[in-house]
Design an enzyme around this catalytic site. Structure first.
Site, mmCIF file in Angstrom:
data_model
loop_
_atom_site.group_PDB
_atom_site.id
_atom_site.type_symbol
_atom_site.label_atom_id
_atom_site.label_comp_id
_atom_site.label_asym_id
_atom_site.label_seq_id
_atom_site.Cartn_x
_atom_site.Cartn_y
_atom_site.Cartn_z
ATOM 1 N N ASP A 233 12.038 0.517 23.692
ATOM 2 C CA ASP A 233 10.947 0.342 22.730
ATOM 3 C C ASP A 233 11.497 0.724 21.362
ATOM 4 O OD1 ASP A 233 8.764 0.464 21.084
ATOM 5 O OD2 ASP A 233 7.523 1.651 22.458
ATOM 6 N N TYR B 284 -0.092 -7.050 8.378
ATOM 7 C CA TYR B 284 1.127 -7.757 8.801
ATOM 8 C C TYR B 284 1.855 -8.339 7.582
ATOM 9 C CZ TYR B 284 3.821 -11.511 11.119
ATOM 10 O OH TYR B 284 4.815 -12.366 11.561
ATOM 11 N N LYS C 133 5.697 -7.504 6.446
ATOM 12 C CA LYS C 133 6.762 -8.506 6.364
ATOM 13 C C LYS C 133 7.334 -8.593 4.939
ATOM 14 C CE LYS C 133 7.312 -10.085 10.589
ATOM 15 N NZ LYS C 133 8.498 -9.692 11.357
HETATM 16 P P1 NAD Z 1 6.836 -12.904 20.497
HETATM 17 O O1 NAD Z 1 5.738 -11.917 20.608
HETATM 18 O O2 NAD Z 1 6.764 -14.167 21.292
HETATM 19 O O3 NAD Z 1 8.216 -12.190 20.823
HETATM 20 C C1 NAD Z 1 8.521 -10.955 20.259
HETATM 21 C C2 NAD Z 1 9.500 -10.234 21.167
HETATM 22 O O4 NAD Z 1 9.731 -8.940 20.596
HETATM 23 C C3 NAD Z 1 8.930 -10.016 22.567
HETATM 24 O O5 NAD Z 1 9.918 -10.301 23.551
HETATM 25 C C4 NAD Z 1 8.545 -8.539 22.560
HETATM 26 O O6 NAD Z 1 8.625 -7.945 23.847
HETATM 27 C C5 NAD Z 1 9.573 -7.966 21.601
HETATM 28 N N1 NAD Z 1 9.101 -6.718 21.000
HETATM 29 C C6 NAD Z 1 7.938 -6.511 20.347
HETATM 30 N N2 NAD Z 1 7.817 -5.210 20.005
HETATM 31 C C7 NAD Z 1 8.931 -4.583 20.453
HETATM 32 C C8 NAD Z 1 9.380 -3.233 20.429
HETATM 33 N N3 NAD Z 1 8.637 -2.262 19.897
HETATM 34 N N4 NAD Z 1 10.571 -2.936 20.990
HETATM 35 C C9 NAD Z 1 11.329 -3.911 21.572
HETATM 36 N N5 NAD Z 1 10.950 -5.209 21.622
HETATM 37 C C10 NAD Z 1 9.765 -5.544 21.083
HETATM 38 O O7 NAD Z 1 6.969 -13.229 18.930
HETATM 39 P P2 NAD Z 1 7.522 -14.533 18.164
HETATM 40 O O8 NAD Z 1 6.369 -15.382 17.807
HETATM 41 O O9 NAD Z 1 8.670 -15.097 18.891
HETATM 42 O O10 NAD Z 1 7.999 -13.859 16.791
HETATM 43 C C11 NAD Z 1 9.315 -13.352 16.612
HETATM 44 C C12 NAD Z 1 9.442 -12.834 15.194
HETATM 45 O O11 NAD Z 1 9.137 -13.888 14.267
HETATM 46 C C13 NAD Z 1 8.489 -11.687 14.865
HETATM 47 O O12 NAD Z 1 9.116 -10.781 13.989
HETATM 48 C C14 NAD Z 1 7.339 -12.400 14.173
HETATM 49 O O13 NAD Z 1 6.625 -11.545 13.305
HETATM 50 C C15 NAD Z 1 8.085 -13.475 13.414
HETATM 51 N N6 NAD Z 1 7.255 -14.636 13.066
HETATM 52 C C16 NAD Z 1 6.758 -15.457 14.026
HETATM 53 C C17 NAD Z 1 5.989 -16.553 13.651
HETATM 54 C C18 NAD Z 1 5.447 -17.540 14.645
HETATM 55 O O14 NAD Z 1 4.883 -18.548 14.194
HETATM 56 N N7 NAD Z 1 5.558 -17.344 15.949
HETATM 57 C C19 NAD Z 1 5.709 -16.781 12.304
HETATM 58 C C20 NAD Z 1 6.227 -15.906 11.345
HETATM 59 C C21 NAD Z 1 7.009 -14.843 11.757
#
Ligand code: NAD
Length: 254
Positions: free
Chosen positions: A63, A161, A165
């Site tokens: 974590d 959020y 970011k």
């Molecule tokens: P997701 O939730 O599908 O995947 C995130 C991963 O991070 C998961 O495997 C989760 O277990 C892991 N994680 C979360 N907290 C954690 C912690 N404390 N310790 C260890 N692992 C941890 O998210 P996603 O949509 O793939 O997003 C990935 C990144 O891209 C994030 O930083 C998110 O903010 C950013 N983002 C995503 C989008 C989108 O459209 N999906 C848009 C803008 C930014």
């Protein structure tokens, strides 16, 4: 196709979502990848040895909001990989409904949690890995922000959020400046609306038509679109690029 055979990478949050696409792309570029994530599913098949043309895959559960556990996980990754050429600080995400946590109704616990998950975990990852890159005189660091950091929602929501970011971008600027003399680069990937399992239900709750109206290229982004930017930023074609923000958003910010 960009090759980085023999290099080693760490991807935080690389077990699912966009992070998983980063992991798989780095492996197909030839790098061995250690994924630090909360948990892994059986089908991820972690601890896979290198295959021909593809790097090995190691999974380390941790974590990243728990400093002691996260430090031990980075130490294990460093030891098992032997070197770290690429760090991708991808773990993070938003919490709650998109219209919640406007500046006028901020839940401070949600704000703190957003900063822990998105900012502190990223800062810790850089602190554990960047000094080794500086000593080695090489390395590429990628952090992950969001278009939420660049433009406010019309309903004011998601300010916890968005501000977290924005902090990721400012932190990466400071980092890029500090590590540049050693030949290490740091850049930010800024995804727009990417259709991941986590985000799709939120976009459906908002109404997919209104989401798509906001995207000039007329479709949601995919994890592969983000991995395409990573391929450029993690490989030698971007050697003279540092401190930049690369938006993968279908033109949402135009
Ligand atoms: P997701 O939730 O599908 O995947 C995130 C991963 O991070 C998961 O495997 C989760 O277990 C892991 N994680 C979360 N907290 C954690 C912690 N404390 N310790 C260890 N692992 C941890 O998210 P996603 O949509 O793939 O997003 C990935 C990144 O891209 C994030 O930083 C998110 O903010 C950013 N983002 C995503 C989008 C989108 O459209 N999906 C848009 C803008 C930014």
């Amino acid at each position: 196709e960009v090759r980085i055979d023999g290099q080693c990478a760490i991807v935080t949050g690389g077990a699912r979502g966009i992070g998983r696409a980063y992991t798989e792309r780095l492996r197909s570029m030839g790098a061995s990848v250690a994924v630090l994530d909360l948990s892994f599913d059986e089908e991820h098949g972690v601890d896979r040895p290198a295959e021909s043309g593809r790097g090995a895959l190691l999974g380390i559960s941790t974590d990243l909001t728990d400093e002691k556990a996260a430090r031990a996980a980075f130490a294990e990754a460093r030891e098992r990989l032997g070197r770290v050429d690429v760090l991708v600080c991808n773990a993070g995400g938003g919490t709650g409904a998109m219209w919640e946590n406007s500046p006028l109704s901020m839940d401070l616990n949600a704000l703190r949690r957003a900063y822990e998950v998105n900012v502190a975990s990223m800062a810790l990852s850089c602190r554990e890995i960047a000094p080794g890159m500086v000593s080695a005189g090489r390395g590429k660091i990628l952090t992950v922000a969001s278009t939420a950091a660049l433009r406010a929602r019309s309903d004011g929501g998601y300010a916890h959020y968005a501000s977290a970011k924005a902090a990721v971008i400012a932190f990466t600027n400071s980092l890029a400046r500090e590590v540049a003399p050693a030949g290490v680069t740091a850049n930010v990937i800024v995804p727009g609306a990417i259709g991941t399992e986590r985000l799709l239900p939120k976009m459906e709750a908002m109404g997919m038509d209104s989401v798509l109206r906001d995207i000039p290229l007329g479709r949601l982004g995919t994890p592969e679109d983000c991995a395409n930017a990573l391929e450029f930023l993690a490989g030698p074609l971007s050697d003279y690029i540092t401190g930049t923000v690369v938006r993968v958003d279908g033109g949402m910010m135009i």
